[in-house]
Write a protein that holds these residues in place. Structure first.
Motif, PDB file in Angstrom:
ATOM      1  N   SER A 347      31.750 -20.796  -3.638  1.00 47.18           N
ATOM      2  CA  SER A 347      30.955 -21.752  -3.184  1.00 47.18           C
ATOM      3  C   SER A 347      30.373 -21.057  -1.859  1.00 47.18           C
ATOM      4  O   SER A 347      29.291 -21.587  -1.499  1.00 47.18           O
ATOM      5  CB  SER A 347      31.797 -23.011  -2.866  1.00 47.18           C
ATOM      6  OG  SER A 347      32.075 -23.859  -4.115  1.00 47.18           O
ATOM      7  N   ARG A 351      26.238 -19.710  -1.456  1.00 44.70           N
ATOM      8  CA  ARG A 351      25.353 -20.396  -0.452  1.00 44.70           C
ATOM      9  C   ARG A 351      24.263 -19.399   0.140  1.00 44.70           C
ATOM     10  O   ARG A 351      23.239 -19.384   0.489  1.00 44.70           O
ATOM     11  CB  ARG A 351      26.338 -20.873   0.725  1.00 44.70           C
ATOM     12  CG  ARG A 351      25.452 -21.704   1.581  1.00 44.70           C
ATOM     13  CD  ARG A 351      26.273 -22.517   2.358  1.00 44.70           C
ATOM     14  NE  ARG A 351      26.991 -23.322   1.849  1.00 44.70           N
ATOM     15  CZ  ARG A 351      27.818 -24.501   2.218  1.00 44.70           C
ATOM     16  NH1 ARG A 351      27.920 -24.558   3.680  1.00 44.70           N
ATOM     17  NH2 ARG A 351      28.129 -25.479   1.530  1.00 44.70           N
ATOM     18  N   ARG A 383      30.776 -29.905  -5.060  1.00 44.96           N
ATOM     19  CA  ARG A 383      30.368 -28.611  -4.703  1.00 44.96           C
ATOM     20  C   ARG A 383      28.766 -28.449  -4.810  1.00 44.96           C
ATOM     21  O   ARG A 383      28.112 -27.882  -3.880  1.00 44.96           O
ATOM     22  CB  ARG A 383      30.911 -27.571  -5.490  1.00 44.96           C
ATOM     23  CG  ARG A 383      32.651 -27.485  -5.229  1.00 44.96           C
ATOM     24  CD  ARG A 383      33.092 -26.359  -6.009  1.00 44.96           C
ATOM     25  NE  ARG A 383      34.537 -26.475  -6.166  1.00 44.96           N
ATOM     26  CZ  ARG A 383      35.293 -25.808  -4.956  1.00 44.96           C
ATOM     27  NH1 ARG A 383      34.649 -25.337  -4.022  1.00 44.96           N
ATOM     28  NH2 ARG A 383      36.699 -26.037  -4.964  1.00 44.96           N
ATOM     29  N   ASP A 385      26.665 -31.041  -4.778  1.00 42.18           N
ATOM     30  CA  ASP A 385      26.103 -32.001  -3.834  1.00 42.18           C
ATOM     31  C   ASP A 385      25.969 -31.006  -2.426  1.00 42.18           C
ATOM     32  O   ASP A 385      24.790 -30.985  -1.734  1.00 42.18           O
ATOM     33  CB  ASP A 385      26.892 -33.111  -3.677  1.00 42.18           C
ATOM     34  CG  ASP A 385      26.496 -34.084  -2.737  1.00 42.18           C
ATOM     35  OD1 ASP A 385      26.135 -33.716  -1.434  1.00 42.18           O
ATOM     36  OD2 ASP A 385      26.146 -35.258  -3.136  1.00 42.18           O
ATOM     37  N   GLU A 386      27.268 -30.346  -2.103  1.00 43.83           N
ATOM     38  CA  GLU A 386      27.021 -29.639  -0.677  1.00 43.83           C
ATOM     39  C   GLU A 386      25.879 -28.645  -0.950  1.00 43.83           C
ATOM     40  O   GLU A 386      25.345 -28.285   0.291  1.00 43.83           O
ATOM     41  CB  GLU A 386      28.451 -29.113  -0.488  1.00 43.83           C
ATOM     42  CG  GLU A 386      29.546 -30.308  -0.181  1.00 43.83           C
ATOM     43  CD  GLU A 386      30.900 -29.826   0.149  1.00 43.83           C
ATOM     44  OE1 GLU A 386      31.145 -28.522  -0.084  1.00 43.83           O
ATOM     45  OE2 GLU A 386      31.710 -30.532   0.316  1.00 43.83           O
ATOM     46  N   ARG A 389      22.291 -29.795  -0.388  1.00 38.10           N
ATOM     47  CA  ARG A 389      22.122 -30.015   1.035  1.00 38.10           C
ATOM     48  C   ARG A 389      21.981 -28.931   1.766  1.00 38.10           C
ATOM     49  O   ARG A 389      20.953 -28.919   2.750  1.00 38.10           O
ATOM     50  CB  ARG A 389      23.191 -30.979   1.570  1.00 38.10           C
ATOM     51  CG  ARG A 389      23.640 -32.545   0.926  1.00 38.10           C
ATOM     52  CD  ARG A 389      24.473 -33.059   1.380  1.00 38.10           C
ATOM     53  NE  ARG A 389      24.721 -34.602   0.618  1.00 38.10           N
ATOM     54  CZ  ARG A 389      24.200 -35.781   1.003  1.00 38.10           C
ATOM     55  NH1 ARG A 389      23.276 -35.647   1.832  1.00 38.10           N
ATOM     56  NH2 ARG A 389      24.200 -36.846   0.402  1.00 38.10           N
ATOM     57  N   ALA A 390      23.016 -27.918   1.457  1.00 32.67           N
ATOM     58  CA  ALA A 390      22.782 -26.563   2.566  1.00 32.67           C
ATOM     59  C   ALA A 390      21.616 -25.904   1.947  1.00 32.67           C
ATOM     60  O   ALA A 390      21.038 -25.349   3.300  1.00 32.67           O
ATOM     61  CB  ALA A 390      23.890 -25.793   2.309  1.00 32.67           C
TER      62      ALA A 390
END
Length: 629
Positions: A347, A351, A383, A385-386, A389-390
């Protein structure tokens, strides 16, 4: 500047993140339906189901998972006459107001063909749909429309006895026939039924699901070339086989962290350029805290040698691949399921990995899709979702925003995760979010969700547009989406007229004034005429007079071009009724009419105003005479 990643991005609201066909979602849905019919192998029971659908306008399809029940329901609808009406799918959702319907009656168009796939519905949805089904069918029959329902996988409340006569069971299609049809459409001319290799026959005897057969056909078609049909089948079956054991034997032999990082990066970046795999591996080593090779650079092992140890190869095109079919997928699943702690590591890695300059857009999209599939497999929606957003933060780079769009597209299209992603997108659409996320959601709703879930897409686009300030990509996407689709225009008009939340009234009034030209017969139907009156009333009360006056002039101009007296009268009457006979509003409307329309229509407007005022005064209660006591 970091030489590995792109420059910091100033968000461009006009960006397009997804490569989608330049056609409407309805056309995509129709094309998919036709393609499905061409590759469909008719199962036992489908003729009886069609007879019920044609006679009762509704059929409830049941059958064992994997037999293609949803496909059968779609084909049944496709076989109906298609002279009028449209095909679309229904997606029941909990009413936003708390007291509405899960299946709105105005979703039914004249002679429409509708699919209600409840195969993955939960108990609440199934219970709500059953409770509304009688009323829905009454409206359905009155409009000569048709509905095919697929029962849920899990046993919940039993089907009501009122609908038992609509229920028909679909059996498993002949596996050889199903595979033959898939291969024929993929351009494989071999007749499987005439000469079925033994290995293939053995596999077909295991009763694979229709989805597995479709995947096998794609693998066989991709292997056309040297060899004969039997060899293609053997290679395809080998790829279809779970290679987890091979991966489990290989990983312990890779004793160093950077060796395992190369294997994992190669699996996630399968068929990417070697430079991307090399950079991605270094980033993975860094995130994992593994030791780098401290020897002098010229003493390092070459990439080809290191890939060889990981069962991977560097092809003549400079791209990294695994010669064993299915090995890359098995490696990804091995690390994800057998080493759960790796999930946090990946994860963090992905990113920033999507920013690698060495990744072309196709490879970046494939990487994001693979990671999304892994998360969906184990329900790791948090995960995802995050990540979204990032990747859509205020400082997001274009590669990150595009990655977010690919992630959401993959999740929405996945039958297993579609419901979770629709809920996720609804939550975002009703919140204050970044411009990048708003643009991504608008595009995913307009181009992806709209194909199979048109009503939920409309709801989310509406929320995105009403919360957008100033109006921009979300409003544009909403207006494009409803333009030319009378069913969606009707649904949006109903939402604008009946919104419950006062905080959205001003935004909805602005949206109403921005709508493209609506079907003229909306003025002649009681429900839509009432909604138009309510929307104009809000516009008069909540928007600046300069704004609504220009729209009123255009509204009257369309009536000036009409020939039907009833339509002309309705156009004028709606404006007068919506004004509530407020003098400043009527004065401005009449002034605009004098400038914008013919004297004939201006005179009609004045007569309508005068008649409404006279009626209003005639209906006023008489003043009571007050006498002194």
């Amino acid at each position: 500047m970091n030489t590995q990643y792109g420059d910091v991005y100033n968000y461009n609201a006009g960006a397009q993140f997804l490569a989608t066909p330049p056609v409407t979602p309805r056309r995509v849905a129709e094309d998919q339906l036709i393609a499905l019919q061409r590759q469909f192998a008719r199962p036992p029971g489908i003729n009886a189901a069609f007879d019920v659908l044609r006679r009762e306008h509704t059929v409830i399809v049941e059958g064992a998972p994997g037999t293609g029940r949803s496909a059968a329901a779609q084909v049944l609808l496709c076989e109906l006459p298609r002279d009028h009406g449209t095909y679309h799918e229904l997606t029941p959702e909990k009413p936003e107001s708390g007291s509405g319907r899960w299946l709105a009656l105005d979703l039914i168009g004249s002679q429409d063909r509708m699919l209600l796939d409840l195969s993955r519905a939960d108990a609440e949805t199934w219970h709500a749909v059953q409770a509304e089904l009688s009323d829905f069918r009454h409206e359905l029959i009155s409009k000569r429309a048709f509905l095919a329902i697929v029962l849920p996988h899990a046993a919940m409340d039993p089907l009501s006895s009122h609908f038992a006569h609509l229920r028909k069971e679909i059996g498993r299609p002949d596996a050889v026939e199903a595979l033959t049809r898939h291969l024929r459409l993929l351009g494989v001319d071999e007749w499987v039924r005439r000469d079925t290799p033994q290995a293939l026959q053995t596999y077909l005897n295991t009763d694979p699901s229709m989805l597995e057969l479709a995947r096998l056909a794609e693998r066989i078609a991709s292997l056309r070339g040297p060899g004969d049909f039997a060899s293609w089948c053997e290679q395809a079956l080998s790829a279809q086989t779970d290679r987890a054991d091979e991966v489990a034997l290989l990983v312990p032999r890779l004793e160093e962290g950077r060796e395992r990082a190369l294997l994992l990066a190669s699996a996630l970046l399968h068929r990417a350029r070697s430079e991307a795999v090399y950079r991605g591996t270094n980033e993975l080593v860094k995130v994992a805290g593994s030791a780098h090779d401290e020897r002098p650079l010229l003493e390092h092992r070459g990439l080809s040698d290191r890939l060889q140890a990981a069962n991977a190869r560097l092809g003549p095109d400079g791209r990294v691949h695994f010669p064993s079919p299915g090995f890359a997928e098995a490696a990804r699943h091995y690390f994800w399921t057998d080493l759960p702690d790796v999930r946090d590591l990946l994860s963090k890695w992905i990113r920033t990995a999507v920013r690698l300059r060495e990744l072309d857009p196709a490879d970046r999209g494939a990487l994001v899709e693979r990671f999304t599939d892994l998360c969906v497999q184990t329900g790791e929606f948090g995960r995802l979702d995050e990540l979204v957003r990032a990747w859509t933060s205020e400082s997001a780079r274009p590669s990150e925003v595009q990655a977010a769009a690919h992630l959401l597209k993959r999740g929405v299209e996945n039958e297993r995760s579609g419901g979770e992603f629709r809920a996720m997108i609804y939550g975002w659409s009703t919140s204050h979010i970044t411009a990048s996320l708003r643009a991504v959601l608008a595009e995913v709703c307009e181009k992806v969700m709209s194909v199979h879930h048109p009503e939920p897409a409309l709801v989310r686009l509406h929320h995105l547009a009403r919360l957008e300030s100033p109006p921009g990509v979300a409003r544009d996407a909403l207006l494009r989406y409803v333009d030319g689709d009378r069913r969606l225009q009707r649904r949006l008009l109903a939402r604008l007229a009946t919104t419950q939340s006062s905080r959205h009234h001003r935004a909805d009034a602005d949206l109403f004034l921005s709508l493209p030209t609506l079907p003229s017969d909306f003025l002649l139907t009681p429900a839509t005429r009432e909604w138009l009156t309510l929307c104009w009333r809000s516009a008069f009360s909540l928007t600046a007079s300069e704004q609504w006056a220009a729209c009123a002039a255009r509204w009257l101009s369309t009536a000036d071009e009409a020939t039907a007296p009833a339509l002309i009268d309705a156009t004028v009457t709606v404006l007068v009724d919506a004004s509530d006979l407020r003098y400043p509003i009527l004065t401005r409307i009449y002034a605009e009419a004098r400038r914008a329309v013919s004297p004939r229509l201006a005179a009609l407007l004045l007569d309508t105003i005068t008649a409404a005022q006279r009626k209003h005064f005639d209906q006023r209660p008489p003043d009571l005479e007050v006498t002194s006591s």
